[in-house]
Design an enzyme around this catalytic site. Structure first.
Site, PDB file in Angstrom:
ATOM      1  N   LYS A 110     -11.533  -4.231  -3.037  1.00  0.00           N
ATOM      2  CA  LYS A 110     -12.491  -3.137  -3.178  1.00  0.00           C
ATOM      3  C   LYS A 110     -11.813  -1.830  -3.564  1.00  0.00           C
ATOM      4  O   LYS A 110     -12.446  -0.926  -4.064  1.00  0.00           O
ATOM      5  CB  LYS A 110     -13.390  -2.943  -1.953  1.00  0.00           C
ATOM      6  CG  LYS A 110     -12.837  -3.168  -0.566  1.00  0.00           C
ATOM      7  CD  LYS A 110     -13.965  -2.929   0.455  1.00  0.00           C
ATOM      8  CE  LYS A 110     -13.832  -3.675   1.754  1.00  0.00           C
ATOM      9  NZ  LYS A 110     -12.640  -3.399   2.556  1.00  0.00           N
ATOM     10  N   LYS A 160      -5.125  -9.863  -6.457  1.00  0.00           N
ATOM     11  CA  LYS A 160      -6.256 -10.131  -5.558  1.00  0.00           C
ATOM     12  C   LYS A 160      -7.461  -9.257  -5.919  1.00  0.00           C
ATOM     13  O   LYS A 160      -7.287  -8.099  -6.271  1.00  0.00           O
ATOM     14  CB  LYS A 160      -5.783  -9.800  -4.133  1.00  0.00           C
ATOM     15  CG  LYS A 160      -6.715 -10.159  -3.034  1.00  0.00           C
ATOM     16  CD  LYS A 160      -6.188  -9.689  -1.686  1.00  0.00           C
ATOM     17  CE  LYS A 160      -6.233  -8.180  -1.538  1.00  0.00           C
ATOM     18  NZ  LYS A 160      -5.917  -7.669  -0.209  1.00  0.00           N
ATOM     19  N   LYS A 165       0.810  -1.221   0.000  1.00  0.00           N
ATOM     20  CA  LYS A 165       0.000   0.000   0.000  1.00  0.00           C
ATOM     21  C   LYS A 165       0.842   1.269   0.000  1.00  0.00           C
ATOM     22  O   LYS A 165       0.356   2.331  -0.368  1.00  0.00           O
ATOM     23  CB  LYS A 165      -0.939   0.008   1.213  1.00  0.00           C
ATOM     24  CG  LYS A 165      -2.096  -0.975   1.079  1.00  0.00           C
ATOM     25  CD  LYS A 165      -3.178  -0.640   2.089  1.00  0.00           C
ATOM     26  CE  LYS A 165      -4.407  -1.516   1.902  1.00  0.00           C
ATOM     27  NZ  LYS A 165      -5.443  -1.275   2.907  1.00  0.00           N
TER      28      LYS A 165
HETATM   29  P1  TYM Z   1     -10.549  -5.799   4.587  1.00  0.00           P
HETATM   30  O1  TYM Z   1     -11.583  -4.758   4.851  1.00  0.00           O
HETATM   31  O2  TYM Z   1      -9.542  -5.534   3.543  1.00  0.00           O
HETATM   32  O3  TYM Z   1     -11.265  -7.176   4.217  1.00  0.00           O
HETATM   33  C1  TYM Z   1     -12.252  -7.793   5.035  1.00  0.00           C
HETATM   34  C2  TYM Z   1     -12.085  -9.296   4.978  1.00  0.00           C
HETATM   35  O4  TYM Z   1     -12.202  -9.764   3.634  1.00  0.00           O
HETATM   36  C3  TYM Z   1     -11.092 -10.590   3.303  1.00  0.00           C
HETATM   37  N1  TYM Z   1     -10.769 -10.406   1.868  1.00  0.00           N
HETATM   38  C4  TYM Z   1     -10.621 -11.412   0.993  1.00  0.00           C
HETATM   39  N2  TYM Z   1     -10.710 -12.749   1.135  1.00  0.00           N
HETATM   40  C5  TYM Z   1     -10.506 -13.500   0.031  1.00  0.00           C
HETATM   41  N3  TYM Z   1     -10.219 -12.991  -1.192  1.00  0.00           N
HETATM   42  C6  TYM Z   1     -10.120 -11.658  -1.379  1.00  0.00           C
HETATM   43  N4  TYM Z   1      -9.850 -11.165  -2.591  1.00  0.00           N
HETATM   44  C7  TYM Z   1     -10.315 -10.811  -0.252  1.00  0.00           C
HETATM   45  N5  TYM Z   1     -10.287  -9.452  -0.085  1.00  0.00           N
HETATM   46  C8  TYM Z   1     -10.558  -9.237   1.227  1.00  0.00           C
HETATM   47  C9  TYM Z   1      -9.969 -10.088   4.191  1.00  0.00           C
HETATM   48  O5  TYM Z   1      -8.974 -11.072   4.358  1.00  0.00           O
HETATM   49  C10 TYM Z   1     -10.710  -9.762   5.468  1.00  0.00           C
HETATM   50  O6  TYM Z   1     -10.862 -10.923   6.256  1.00  0.00           O
HETATM   51  N6  TYM Z   1      -7.239  -5.312   8.330  1.00  0.00           N
HETATM   52  C11 TYM Z   1      -8.526  -5.855   7.964  1.00  0.00           C
HETATM   53  C12 TYM Z   1      -9.643  -5.393   8.851  1.00  0.00           C
HETATM   54  C13 TYM Z   1      -9.435  -5.611  10.318  1.00  0.00           C
HETATM   55  C14 TYM Z   1      -9.520  -6.825  11.023  1.00  0.00           C
HETATM   56  C15 TYM Z   1      -9.301  -6.488  12.392  1.00  0.00           C
HETATM   57  C16 TYM Z   1      -9.760  -8.138  10.640  1.00  0.00           C
HETATM   58  C17 TYM Z   1      -9.150  -4.626  11.224  1.00  0.00           C
HETATM   59  N7  TYM Z   1      -9.091  -5.152  12.466  1.00  0.00           N
HETATM   60  C18 TYM Z   1      -9.316  -7.468  13.376  1.00  0.00           C
HETATM   61  C19 TYM Z   1      -9.760  -9.122  11.639  1.00  0.00           C
HETATM   62  C20 TYM Z   1      -9.540  -8.784  12.995  1.00  0.00           C
HETATM   63  C21 TYM Z   1      -8.874  -5.431   6.542  1.00  0.00           C
HETATM   64  O7  TYM Z   1      -8.396  -4.443   6.060  1.00  0.00           O
HETATM   65  O8  TYM Z   1      -9.829  -6.207   5.949  1.00  0.00           O
END
Ligand code: TYM
Length: 338
Positions: free
Chosen positions: A198, A195, A114
């Site tokens: 969003k 990947k 990022k």
């Molecule tokens: P975020 O918002 O990017 O994504 C949310 C969840 O979706 C999963 N994900 C995917 N899984 C499979 N294939 C993909 N292409 C894909 N894109 C996204 C992510 O792995 C995630 O599980 N840092 C985290 C948010 C967070 C969090 C936490 C998660 C903040 N605090 C505590 C767990 C526990 C994030 O940016 O997810």
């Protein structure tokens, strides 16, 4: 009766949620919420780590809440909470920043990805995994269901929690990640080497959870395949990443093995059609329910207020223990003889 384990996960309220979010995370949350004491965070504080629009953030937070309820997260059973509503996240994050090391944070792949090419990298992007560790540890979490891209952050959470407990006494539960066996990394349909995300630039390779049936069919019909002209599931072959992605999506949605799914098809066109049908079957009822939920702001706010109340109770308890463990003076009056 044995105490129920705690499950916690989170999602950023920026951009539109994708099929990757659904298969990698949301589906697991929905399926397992009853087995655990479940908390799902809408992590608005994390959204500030890159450039953001305040109006879109506020609206996106409510929309994400509506989406989670539409997917089937049950507000009566599970705690859905907006991260900034519970001050403990930011407070514990500081303790985590002072437990994690510069070297550890520098090794985070997501930070490298990022920050690449950006002249103004926010310090928060660098310390982001410390906030994420705080999110998890604040609730004494046992299980964290996430997609594969988050596994490094959870590994770091385990490391800092263990280090903290070792230095100051047993305060935190050490969590474990739960990565789904299939579709843990859903790839972009137009660029299957990347990947599905969003935040991707053109979005043509993304299936959004609120896409219409037509949009879903069109995007899947245009998905990049290859010139081999055989429906085969081959792991680790970059040339076959497009077909592998479609097979994994369809297999995950139908609870089958990708190799078995591949055996049902001769032509890419048929595989695409079946994949589109399976995706639409899952997503169109969510889209319908979302319309009602997002329109009822009073209901959404009251569910989020309920979530904040439940979350604050556990969070303040953990924070008090952590503050005491590191040696902070309690803020209540100290009397002689205390
Ligand atoms: P975020 O918002 O990017 O994504 C949310 C969840 O979706 C999963 N994900 C995917 N899984 C499979 N294939 C993909 N292409 C894909 N894109 C996204 C992510 O792995 C995630 O599980 N840092 C985290 C948010 C967070 C969090 C936490 C998660 C903040 N605090 C505590 C767990 C526990 C994030 O940016 O997810």
């Amino acid at each position: 009766m044995a105490k129920r384990e705690r499950m916690l996960s989170g999602v950023q309220p920026t951009g539109q949620a994708t099929l990757g979010n659904f298969l990698g995370a949301f589906r697991q949350w929905r399926a397992q919420q009853e087995e655990y004491e479940s908390t799902f965070l809408i992590v608005d504080e994390h959204a500030l780590t890159v450039e953001h629009n305040p109006v879109a953030l506020r609206e996106g937070t409510l929309q994400m809440a509506a989406l989670l309820f539409a997917i089937g997260i049950d507000p009566m059973h599970s705690t859905v909470v907006v991260q900034s509503h519970v001050a403990g996240h930011a407070q514990l994050a500081w303790l985590m920043e002072c437990t994690a090391t510069y070297g550890e944070l520098s090794r985070m792949i997501q930070f490298k990805d990022k920050s690449r090419g950006s002249a103004m990298v926010r310090a928060g992007l660098f310390t982001y995994p410390a906030l994420m560790a705080a999110d998890i540890l604040l609730y004494q979490t046992d299980l964290v269901p996430v997609g594969e891209d988050q596994s490094q952050h959870i590994e770091l959470t385990r490391t800092v929690a263990t280090r903290f407990n070792h230095a100051y006494g047993q305060v935190f539960t050490i969590p474990r990640a739960a990565i789904p066996p299939l579709a843990a990394r859903v790839m972009d349909l137009s660029h299957p080497e990347a990947k599905m995300s969003k935040s991707s630039a053109d979005g043509q390779g993304n299936i959004y959870l609120l896409d219409t049936d037509d949009q879903i069919r069109r995007k899947i019909a245009k998905a990049k395949t290859d010139l081999f002209n055989e429906v085969l599931y081959v792991e680790d072959d970059p040339e076959r990443a497009g077909v592998r992605n479609l097979l994994e999506i369809l297999a995950a949605l139908t609870d089958r093995e990708p190799k078995d799914v591949a055996a049902d098809f001769q032509r890419y066109g048929d595989l695409k059609e079946a994949t589109a049908t399976a995706v639409i079957e899952q997503l169109s009822p969510i889209r319908e329910r979302y319309r009602d939920y997002v329109a009822d702001r009073t209901q959404l706010s009251s569910w989020l207020a309920m979530g904040r109340e439940r979350a604050s109770e556990v969070a303040s308890h953990t924070l008090a223990r952590a503050y005491e463990a590191v040696g902070f003076l309690p803020s209540k009056e100290v009397k002689n003889g205390d």
